[in-house]
Scaffold this active site. Structure first.
Site, PDB file in Angstrom:
ATOM      1  N   ASN A   8     -33.924 -11.443  40.166  1.00  0.00           N
ATOM      2  CA  ASN A   8     -33.018 -10.013  40.213  1.00  0.00           C
ATOM      3  C   ASN A   8     -32.547  -9.707  38.907  1.00  0.00           C
ATOM      4  OD1 ASN A   8     -31.286  -8.007  40.552  1.00  0.00           O
ATOM      5  ND2 ASN A   8     -29.760  -9.197  41.765  1.00  0.00           N
ATOM      6  N   TRP A   9     -33.355  -8.982  38.145  1.00  0.00           N
ATOM      7  CA  TRP A   9     -32.760  -8.681  36.881  1.00  0.00           C
ATOM      8  C   TRP A   9     -31.402  -7.806  36.612  1.00  0.00           C
ATOM      9  CZ3 TRP A   9     -37.365  -7.040  33.149  1.00  0.00           C
ATOM     10  CH2 TRP A   9     -38.274  -7.900  33.209  1.00  0.00           C
ATOM     11  N   LYS A  10     -31.054  -7.227  37.659  1.00  0.00           N
ATOM     12  CA  LYS A  10     -29.819  -6.512  37.503  1.00  0.00           C
ATOM     13  C   LYS A  10     -29.932  -5.056  36.602  1.00  0.00           C
ATOM     14  CE  LYS A  10     -27.464 -10.334  39.141  1.00  0.00           C
ATOM     15  NZ  LYS A  10     -25.908 -11.017  39.335  1.00  0.00           N
ATOM     16  N   HIS A 103     -26.669  -6.281  47.950  1.00  0.00           N
ATOM     17  CA  HIS A 103     -26.277  -7.331  47.258  1.00  0.00           C
ATOM     18  C   HIS A 103     -24.712  -7.404  47.069  1.00  0.00           C
ATOM     19  CE1 HIS A 103     -25.596  -9.545  43.279  1.00  0.00           C
ATOM     20  NE2 HIS A 103     -26.795 -10.077  43.587  1.00  0.00           N
ATOM     21  N   GLU A 105     -22.934  -7.075  44.468  1.00  0.00           N
ATOM     22  CA  GLU A 105     -22.338  -6.222  43.392  1.00  0.00           C
ATOM     23  C   GLU A 105     -22.585  -4.931  44.060  1.00  0.00           C
ATOM     24  OE1 GLU A 105     -24.974  -7.710  40.422  1.00  0.00           O
ATOM     25  OE2 GLU A 105     -23.655  -9.591  40.535  1.00  0.00           O
ATOM     26  N   GLU A 170     -26.026 -15.507  49.574  1.00  0.00           N
ATOM     27  CA  GLU A 170     -25.457 -15.578  48.096  1.00  0.00           C
ATOM     28  C   GLU A 170     -23.998 -15.608  48.313  1.00  0.00           C
ATOM     29  OE1 GLU A 170     -28.448 -13.951  45.108  1.00  0.00           O
ATOM     30  OE2 GLU A 170     -27.282 -12.191  45.692  1.00  0.00           O
ATOM     31  N   GLY A 176     -23.384 -15.654  39.177  1.00  0.00           N
ATOM     32  CA  GLY A 176     -23.113 -15.567  37.774  1.00  0.00           C
ATOM     33  C   GLY A 176     -22.034 -16.382  37.093  1.00  0.00           C
ATOM     34  N   SER A 215     -26.246 -18.980  40.994  1.00  0.00           N
ATOM     35  CA  SER A 215     -26.446 -19.788  39.921  1.00  0.00           C
ATOM     36  C   SER A 215     -27.621 -20.720  40.015  1.00  0.00           C
ATOM     37  CB  SER A 215     -24.999 -20.368  39.620  1.00  0.00           C
ATOM     38  OG  SER A 215     -24.001 -19.760  39.270  1.00  0.00           O
ATOM     39  N   GLY A 236     -30.460 -14.742  39.575  1.00  0.00           N
ATOM     40  CA  GLY A 236     -30.286 -13.580  38.644  1.00  0.00           C
ATOM     41  C   GLY A 236     -30.513 -13.903  37.312  1.00  0.00           C
ATOM     42  N   GLY A 237     -29.483 -14.327  36.506  1.00  0.00           N
ATOM     43  CA  GLY A 237     -29.389 -14.738  35.032  1.00  0.00           C
ATOM     44  C   GLY A 237     -30.805 -15.543  34.690  1.00  0.00           C
TER      45      GLY A 237
HETATM   46  C1  PEP Z   1     -27.822 -12.782  41.995  1.00  0.00           C
HETATM   47  O1  PEP Z   1     -27.249 -11.704  41.238  1.00  0.00           O
HETATM   48  O2  PEP Z   1     -28.413 -12.478  42.931  1.00  0.00           O
HETATM   49  C2  PEP Z   1     -27.551 -14.109  41.403  1.00  0.00           C
HETATM   50  C3  PEP Z   1     -28.079 -14.959  42.402  1.00  0.00           C
HETATM   51  O3  PEP Z   1     -27.293 -14.170  40.013  1.00  0.00           O
HETATM   52  P1  PEP Z   1     -27.194 -15.443  39.358  1.00  0.00           P
HETATM   53  O4  PEP Z   1     -28.293 -16.390  39.474  1.00  0.00           O
HETATM   54  O5  PEP Z   1     -27.224 -15.093  38.044  1.00  0.00           O
HETATM   55  O6  PEP Z   1     -25.888 -16.229  39.655  1.00  0.00           O
END
Ligand code: PEP
Length: 255
Positions: A8-10, A103, A105, A170, A176, A215, A236-237
């Protein structure tokens, strides 16, 4: 079960950097075992990424390793006067195969309710996209021992009848932050999600992928992905660097 590693590049990534990312990803695919990859960039990059990967959103490296491209959200309605929304049908036409929905967010920043997520999942399924519905508790809810209750309510409210897709657990406090639940905590809640899915969906719930997200990094992926009922990861990241994303995908098949 073949694992799904979804990125997920956001609101990250750029058109200019796409070719390099796709090149790095393609170069690493041959080293991977049987695992499915999914990259969800911002909408304007869906089609360019598919083209950069050299496929119509499907297999780019033979039968064993596949990379699909997906989106991070879609509109609740199929078309019409909804300024700024992007329809599931258009995403499908562009070649997206999956769409992330609900999600945290979006639930927090855009006040998306379970009912809205459910409507989006129906629109996505109608357009032929595979929805990935996210659920997860806040730090305060975890502290009050309410994680399972919260997640069950999200599943009951967000999954349409006859849902055929993917669920991503999640925990909001892990997204994050670099903080990851213990393996025991992940295992317990994935078991609770499995039981809820079977109750809600019958046989389909028994085999549905349940991804862990929050994470996930190359150094913790192997232990998380080896847990029972973890069918992959939502990343994500660490999905922003092809090298890290590939390392996580490699962990899905034991390194
Ligand atoms: C996400 O936003 O779906 C996520 C899991 O982010 P991260 O891996 O950066 O915690």
């Amino acid at each position: 079960m073949r694992q799904l590693i979804a990125g997920n590049w956001k609101m990250n990534g750029s058109y200019g950097a796409l070719a390099a990312y796709a090149g790095d990803l393609k170069a690493g695919l041959a080293r991977l075992g049987a695992v499915d990859l999914l990259v969800c960039p911002p909408d304007p990059l869906v089609r360019p990424l598919i083209e950069a990967l050299g496929g119509a959103g499907g297999s780019v490296a033979g039968d064993d390793v596949k990379v699909a491209v997906g989106a991070q959200d879609c509109g609740e309605k199929r078309a019409g006067a909804h300024t700024g929304d992007v329809s599931a049908d258009l995403l499908a036409e562009l070649g997206a195969r999956f769409v992330i929905l609900g999600h945290s967010e979006r639930r927090l920043d855009h006040h998306e309710t379970n009912a809205m997520v459910r409507a989006k999942a129906e629109a996505a399924a109608g357009a032929g996209l595979i929805p990935i519905i996210c659920v997860g508790e806040s730090r305060a809810e975890r502290a009050q021992d309410e994680a399972v209750t919260v997640v069950r309510a999200q599943l009951a409210g967000s999954l349409p009848d006859g849902f055929a897709g993917v669920v991503a657990y999640e925990p909001i406090w892990a997204i994050g932050t670099g903080t990851v639940p213990s393996l025991e905590q992940i295992m317990q809640i994935h078991e609770a999600i499995r039981a809820a899915l079977v109750k809600q969906l019958g046989d389909a719930g028994a085999t549905m992928h349940i991804l862990y997200g929050g994470s996930v990094k190359p150094d913790n992926a192997q232990a998380i992905l080896a847990l029972p009922e973890v069918g992959g990861a939502l990343v994500g990241g660490a999905s922003l660097k092809a090298e890290d994303f590939l390392a996580i995908a490699a962990a899905a098949t034991g390194g």
